[in-house]
Structure formats: C-alpha cells, structure tokens
Design an enzyme around this catalytic site. Sequence first.
Site, PDB file in Angstrom:
ATOM      1  N   LYS A  89       7.394  43.485  41.719  1.00 24.14           N
ATOM      2  CA  LYS A  89       7.452  42.022  41.817  1.00 24.14           C
ATOM      3  C   LYS A  89       7.026  41.312  40.532  1.00 24.14           C
ATOM      4  CE  LYS A  89       7.354  41.131  46.731  1.00 24.14           C
ATOM      5  NZ  LYS A  89       7.196  42.442  47.363  1.00 24.14           N
ATOM      6  N   GLU A 111       5.412  30.794  47.752  1.00 23.21           N
ATOM      7  CA  GLU A 111       5.096  31.101  49.147  1.00 23.21           C
ATOM      8  C   GLU A 111       4.930  32.597  49.251  1.00 23.21           C
ATOM      9  OE1 GLU A 111       8.439  30.897  48.418  1.00 23.21           O
ATOM     10  OE2 GLU A 111       8.811  32.933  49.151  1.00 23.21           O
ATOM     11  N   SER A 377       9.521  51.372  44.796  1.00 21.22           N
ATOM     12  CA  SER A 377       9.234  49.968  44.480  1.00 21.22           C
ATOM     13  C   SER A 377       7.749  49.649  44.359  1.00 21.22           C
ATOM     14  CB  SER A 377       9.883  49.058  45.527  1.00 21.22           C
ATOM     15  OG  SER A 377       9.453  49.405  46.831  1.00 21.22           O
TER      16      SER A 377
HETATM   17  C1  PLP Z   1       7.960  42.948  48.388  1.00 27.93           C
HETATM   18  C2  PLP Z   1       8.236  44.382  48.311  1.00 27.93           C
HETATM   19  C3  PLP Z   1       9.494  44.906  48.685  1.00 27.93           C
HETATM   20  C4  PLP Z   1      10.596  44.082  49.260  1.00 27.93           C
HETATM   21  O1  PLP Z   1      11.059  43.055  48.434  1.00 27.93           O
HETATM   22  P1  PLP Z   1      12.487  43.124  47.723  1.00 27.93           P
HETATM   23  O2  PLP Z   1      12.673  41.751  47.199  1.00 27.93           O
HETATM   24  O3  PLP Z   1      13.502  43.472  48.772  1.00 27.93           O
HETATM   25  O4  PLP Z   1      12.411  44.147  46.665  1.00 27.93           O
HETATM   26  C5  PLP Z   1       9.703  46.270  48.519  1.00 27.93           C
HETATM   27  N1  PLP Z   1       8.734  47.089  48.060  1.00 27.93           N
HETATM   28  C6  PLP Z   1       7.518  46.621  47.696  1.00 27.93           C
HETATM   29  C7  PLP Z   1       6.503  47.570  47.196  1.00 27.93           C
HETATM   30  C8  PLP Z   1       7.230  45.254  47.816  1.00 27.93           C
HETATM   31  O5  PLP Z   1       6.015  44.809  47.468  1.00 27.93           O
END
Ligand code: PLP
Length: 393
Positions: A89, A111, A377
């Site tokens: 993020k 938000e 992610s």
């Molecule tokens: C917020 C988050 C997501 C989901 O958000 P996307 O906008 O779909 O990428 C996925 N993995 C992690 C670790 C997150 O913090």
Amino acid sequence: MSYQVDEKGYYGDFGGAYIPEMLYPNVEELRTTYLDIINEPSFKEEFHQLLKDYVGRPSPLYYANRLSEKHNTKVYLKREDLNHTGAHKVNNTIGQILVAKKLGKNRIIAETGAGQHGVATATVCALMGIECIVYMGEIDIKRQAPNVARMKMLGAEVRPAKSGSKTLKDATNEAIRDWINNPVDTHYIIGSAIGPHPYPDMVTRFQSIISEEIKWQLKEKEGRENPDYVVACIGGGSNAAGTYYHFLDQPDVGIIAVEAAGKGVNSGESAATSQLGKEGIIHGCKTLLMQTTDGQITEPYSISAGLDYPGVGPLHSHLYKTARGEFFSVTDNDAMTAGLELSQLEGIIPAIESSHALAVFNDKKFKPEDVVVISLSGRGDKDLDTYIDYFKL
Ligand SMILES: *Cc1c(COP(=O)(O)O)cnc(C)c1O
C-alpha cells in the site's frame, strides 16, 4: 482490446466518475493534472528515490524452492511483504503524497477499514510533515485497535464515522463530505484501484512498479521477462493491478485473480465480487459489486480484512468480463491452510490477504515448466491473532 483507461476514465464498460456535483472541482483538478505531474522528471526522480531509500525497493523476486517442489511448478514470490510498513500500500501513498505536494495541498484525508491504508497514509504524512485525518468506522476502530494506535503514534487524527453500519462505507462518506468542504487545501488519498477517474489509473500506475521490477528480475533469473502466469489477491485490486500492469497487453502471460469466498461463494458470507456482483456504482465508479435485487450494497465477509470489500476496481471488472483474467475464489479455510503451508515450507508468514493468492494451487493446475509469479502483498504480523485463534497455536 485495450486494458488502459480511456479519455473518459473507462475500462470497457467500467469506471468513469460518478460523483456529487459538489465534488466535481476537486476531481477535475486531479484529472486534468495527474498525468503531467507524475510524468515530470523531478516527480519521477523523487518517487523512485523514496521507493528505494524509504520503502526499500526493489522488493526481491524470490524463487520458492520447497513450494515449487510441492506444487510441481516454478513459483516465484514478489516480496511486497518486505516493504516498509509491511505491504504494497505504501507504493501508492508515496505517489499520492507527492502529487498532493505538487498541487500545493497541505492537508490529507483518507478512509480506512482495517486500518492498513490509514497507517500507510499516516506514514507518508509524517514523512512529509503534512496534517493527516483518517476517517474510520466506529466499529472498525474497536476491531482494529493496533492500527489505530499506529496512526496516532504517527501523528494522524483518527475520526470515527458514527453513522450507518459504522464501517468502511460510512468512513468513505465522511471523507467525501470533508473533501467537499475543503476543496482548496486538501487531497484525498484513496487506497486501492477504485474511486472516480482518475484514481483507479493513478493508483495502478504507482503500483505498476511491482510488474516493472518483475520483468527485469525474471530476465535475470529465467532469461525472459514474461512469466507464464501472474497471480494476485483482489480486495479493491491495487496489488493485483500493479502485478498485472506491464503484462496486460502480453497475451502469453496468464492473469489470475483470487477473491475471497469467505465461508463459501453461496454461503451469504463472502466477498467473491466477480462471481456474485452485478454492474453498479460504488465509491464513484461503475463496476461489479455485490448488491441486492433492488440495488442495496450487500455487506461482504472475509476472514481477511483487506479483502472484505463489496466491489472490485473497474480494471478488474473489465478483465473479468473480457475473460482476459481468470478469476478464482478461495474460502477462509483454504486461505488459512495456504498461509500455514507457506510459513512451514519457506519460513515466510504471509498476510491473510496474500494467503488467498497462495491457495490458487487448489483450483489451478500448472505445468512443471510454468513460471508462476505470485504477489505476496503483505506480511502476516498483523494477522497473528487470527492465525492463533484459527489454528489454536
Ligand atoms: C489492503 C491489502 C490488500 C487488498 O487491497 P488491494 O487493493 O486489492 O491490493 C491485499 N493484501 C494486503 C497485505 C493488504 O494490506
């Protein structure tokens, strides 16, 4: 077929800017300036310098040896979990805070649902010395106490949204109201590839650093830039959009999206938006979203807070509708099992969101020679309590 946004902000049938009249000046300012700003050499230089020295990029592309052996294919993990703040993020919030500075804004609003985007926003505001206000549902504030504490520690003000279901949707309404009232000095940092045009495209471009790096990293390791598949989990769709971006127009690269099926796609408790969703409008864009027959947005459910969202970004709706992307949905149970598997095969504890992507092997059989890149992610530290409860650790 194009997978780039068009002049009006559409990906095929999806996207656009469905906003209240009063918000028009704010969004229009951004729409008319964002490409010039982010393509400026001085912007690019500062963005990449911060990604390198502050975020710690490039994130490694790691060949997961034991995971590959287990699933009889070649698995690489793109390690967004190693970024500062523990997920992808921050790539987006770094980009947007620099846009805000170029626009002369001295106040940031955001938000947040689970708090991850709130923390990533509070982080870059501290970095730049800019005032930060994060709207968060009152119920989410109680559920996500550690992230609320992080935001406060970073100097942000967390404002509770007390209306409606007191969750993300209500926090978003409050943020939009704030922006309408503060059009001149305030920038609204949206945290996923959603929202009115130009947000989905802007966020996707900032996150596209992920696939930009995959290309040269894979060239070094495999002698070719294109993998056979890229796999990512989808909440709003930002880590996925970034992972796919440079492969969208490469037909030899298969695109795989993994959504949260919660307790089962047809259980009434899921967030499998592409399977269950119909065209509708959420957060200012036309996209697939889960709704009742009379158009009320359905409350989503997933064990993973980051995937617990009733819509998907317009790019992903387009990838689904055109069948450019292959979509799977993974239950809570299968995601948790995949998270434990990665921990014990590779010594990496993933975020539960990422565990959904790792569960792809239940649904998809790859060939032994396939190169499969999975977006990891985020890291699992934030989810330890959930893992502990689930596995009775
Ligand atoms: C917020 C988050 C997501 C989901 O958000 P996307 O906008 O779909 O990428 C996925 N993995 C992690 C670790 C997150 O913090």
